[in-house]
Motif scaffolding. Structure first.
Motif, short mmCIF file in Angstrom:
data_model
loop_
_atom_site.label_atom_id
_atom_site.label_comp_id
_atom_site.label_asym_id
_atom_site.label_seq_id
_atom_site.Cartn_x
_atom_site.Cartn_y
_atom_site.Cartn_z
N MET A 69 0.80 -1.23 0.00
CA MET A 69 0.00 0.00 0.00
C MET A 69 0.84 1.28 0.00
SD MET A 69 -3.49 -0.94 2.11
CE MET A 69 -2.66 -1.69 3.52
N PRO A 70 1.86 1.42 0.85
CA PRO A 70 2.69 2.63 0.73
C PRO A 70 3.42 2.71 -0.60
CG PRO A 70 3.59 1.12 2.36
CD PRO A 70 2.23 0.62 2.03
N THR A 71 3.75 1.55 -1.17
CA THR A 71 4.37 1.55 -2.50
C THR A 71 3.41 2.13 -3.53
OG1 THR A 71 5.74 -0.37 -1.98
CG2 THR A 71 5.35 0.09 -4.31
N ILE A 72 2.14 1.73 -3.46
CA ILE A 72 1.14 2.25 -4.38
C ILE A 72 0.98 3.76 -4.20
CG2 ILE A 72 -1.34 2.26 -4.90
CD1 ILE A 72 -1.34 -0.76 -4.29
N ILE A 73 0.99 4.23 -2.96
CA ILE A 73 0.87 5.67 -2.70
C ILE A 73 2.04 6.43 -3.32
CG2 ILE A 73 0.83 7.43 -0.88
CD1 ILE A 73 -0.60 5.22 0.86
N ASP A 74 3.25 5.89 -3.16
CA ASP A 74 4.43 6.51 -3.79
C ASP A 74 4.28 6.52 -5.31
OD1 ASP A 74 5.65 6.93 -1.34
OD2 ASP A 74 6.84 5.09 -1.42
N GLN A 75 3.77 5.42 -5.86
CA GLN A 75 3.56 5.34 -7.31
C GLN A 75 2.53 6.37 -7.78
OE1 GLN A 75 2.34 1.27 -7.89
NE2 GLN A 75 4.44 0.47 -7.91
N LEU A 76 1.51 6.61 -6.96
CA LEU A 76 0.50 7.61 -7.31
C LEU A 76 1.11 9.01 -7.39
CD1 LEU A 76 -2.62 6.46 -5.27
CD2 LEU A 76 -2.44 6.57 -7.76
N HIS A 77 1.97 9.33 -6.43
CA HIS A 77 2.66 10.62 -6.47
C HIS A 77 3.49 10.73 -7.75
CE1 HIS A 77 1.67 12.64 -2.73
NE2 HIS A 77 1.89 11.54 -2.04
N ALA A 78 4.22 9.66 -8.07
CA ALA A 78 5.06 9.67 -9.27
C ALA A 78 4.21 9.81 -10.53
CB ALA A 78 5.90 8.40 -9.32
N PHE A 79 3.08 9.12 -10.57
CA PHE A 79 2.18 9.20 -11.72
C PHE A 79 1.69 10.63 -11.91
CE2 PHE A 79 -2.10 9.20 -13.50
CZ PHE A 79 -1.95 8.43 -14.65
N CYS A 80 1.25 11.25 -10.82
CA CYS A 80 0.73 12.62 -10.90
C CYS A 80 1.82 13.60 -11.34
CB CYS A 80 0.15 13.04 -9.56
SG CYS A 80 -1.40 12.21 -9.14
N GLU A 81 3.02 13.43 -10.81
CA GLU A 81 4.12 14.32 -11.19
C GLU A 81 4.44 14.15 -12.67
OE1 GLU A 81 5.60 16.67 -9.32
OE2 GLU A 81 4.12 16.16 -7.77
N ARG A 82 4.46 12.91 -13.14
CA ARG A 82 4.78 12.63 -14.54
C ARG A 82 3.73 13.19 -15.48
NH1 ARG A 82 3.37 8.30 -17.71
NH2 ARG A 82 2.64 7.08 -15.91
N ARG A 83 2.46 13.15 -15.05
CA ARG A 83 1.36 13.61 -15.91
C ARG A 83 0.97 15.07 -15.64
NH1 ARG A 83 -1.75 9.62 -18.33
NH2 ARG A 83 -2.71 11.46 -19.30
N GLY A 84 1.62 15.70 -14.68
CA GLY A 84 1.30 17.09 -14.37
C GLY A 84 -0.06 17.25 -13.72
N ILE A 85 -0.47 16.27 -12.93
CA ILE A 85 -1.78 16.28 -12.27
C ILE A 85 -1.62 16.91 -10.88
CG2 ILE A 85 -3.64 14.86 -11.35
CD1 ILE A 85 -2.90 12.81 -13.57
N GLU A 86 -2.29 18.01 -10.65
CA GLU A 86 -2.17 18.70 -9.37
C GLU A 86 -3.03 18.05 -8.29
OE1 GLU A 86 -2.57 23.25 -7.51
OE2 GLU A 86 -2.84 22.88 -9.66
#
Length: 301
Positions: free
Chosen positions: A271-288
């Motif tokens: 679960m914390p890995t998924i949360i880290d991945q979500l942050h990375a996804f948003c940063e990569r896609r420019g999602i605020e």
């Protein structure tokens, strides 16, 4: 850093990731910081102590797992005196999950848990209704309505956990909303079975159980999408989630948050890995704001 926060009725979550009931326990606090979770969902409990079903209880496949656990429970008093105080040390909202044999027992158990520091209660309506010949509450819109209404009388937010085994899932979802449910969880395990061809015996002692895991995700995603289109309350997706991409997929389909289940058994720190991945996804896609993805699936022209 991107904002992963979401709202489920009156419950505020720092991120949309929480465990599925029965797939998470106090021991996870030795694996990662539980404060990282969006919410903490405890194992389903009953009022009295229950043993569950006899072993074997689990059969594993390449991309799925068949569980036949029953609902073993140490009872509500143990839960209030031991489990709730343990989790209240952490900051995420605490979500209780309850099961009962009758509508009246659902209401009484919700009343007993109200005021204990629990932010919301999950109604596990996949259990059998003793007043309806054992038919699961969640397969009957009227029974689901009565359960949710009885629990809402306790004054606590109620999340109705749907069963994918209902042929009238949308009718059940609408009944839960009409009764006052604050959210739907879509959903519980899919009824299944397996047989050992060498012994000619069922793979689990109870013959049938619930199948979960990655192989079920397309089915659960479809059901979550249908429910999200049919109701106006938040939908929490559950079924085969093991990565940030899975979370985003459920959110695009209309889900506000997700529950991670079988993946917790395969990788306790997922679960914390998924949360880290979500942050990375948003940063990569420019999602605020991650919540902007809710229901944002694009149709073909």
């Amino acid at each position: 850093m991107s904002d992963l926060s979401v709202e489920i009725g009156s419950v505020q979550l720092d991120n949309p990731v929480m465990p599925g009931s029965g797939t998470f326990a106090e021991g996870h606090a030795r694996v990662f910081d539980l404060n990282r979770l969006g919410a903490i969902v405890t194992k389903t409990i009953t009022h009295d102590v229950r043993e569950g079903v006899p072993p074997p209880r689990v059969a594993e496949f390449r991309d799925a797992t068949l569980f036949s656990i029953g609902i073993p429970s140490k009872g509500v008093d143990y839960y209030l005196n031991t489990t709730v105080p343990f989790y209240r040390r952490f900051t995420p909202p605490l979500i209780g999950s309850i099961s009962a044999d009758t509508v009246e027992e659902f209401g009484a158990l919700a009343t007993k848990l109200a005021g204990s520091g629990i932010a919301a209660l999950e109604a596990n309506v996949s259990c059998p209704n003793l007043k309806k010949d054992g038919k699961a509450f969640g397969m009957d819109p009227e029974a689901t309505y009565l359960v949710v209404r009885a629990m809402k009388a306790a004054g606590v937010p109620v999340w109705a956990k749907m069963t994918p085994n209902a042929g009238n899932l949308i009718d059940v979802a609408k009944a839960a909303q009409e009764a006052g449910a604050d959210a739907l969880i879509v959903g519980n395990a899919i009824l299944a079975m397996a047989i050992d061809v060498e012994t000619c015996m069922p793979r689990v002692a109870n013959v049938m159980g619930g199948i979960t895991g990655a192989a079920t995700k397309p089915i659960m995603l479809r059901m979550a999408y249908q429910c999200a289109k049919a109701v106006s309350i938040p939908v929490i997706g559950c079924g085969g989630i093991g990565s940030a991409e899975d979370v985003v997929e459920f959110m695009l389909a209309g889900c506000t948050a997700v529950q991670v289940g079988t993946a917790n058994f395969r990788s306790p720190g997922i679960m914390p890995t998924i949360i880290d991945q979500l942050h990375a996804f948003c940063e990569r896609r420019g999602i605020e704001h991650l919540r902007d993805l809710i229901g944002a699936m694009k149709p073909y022209e």
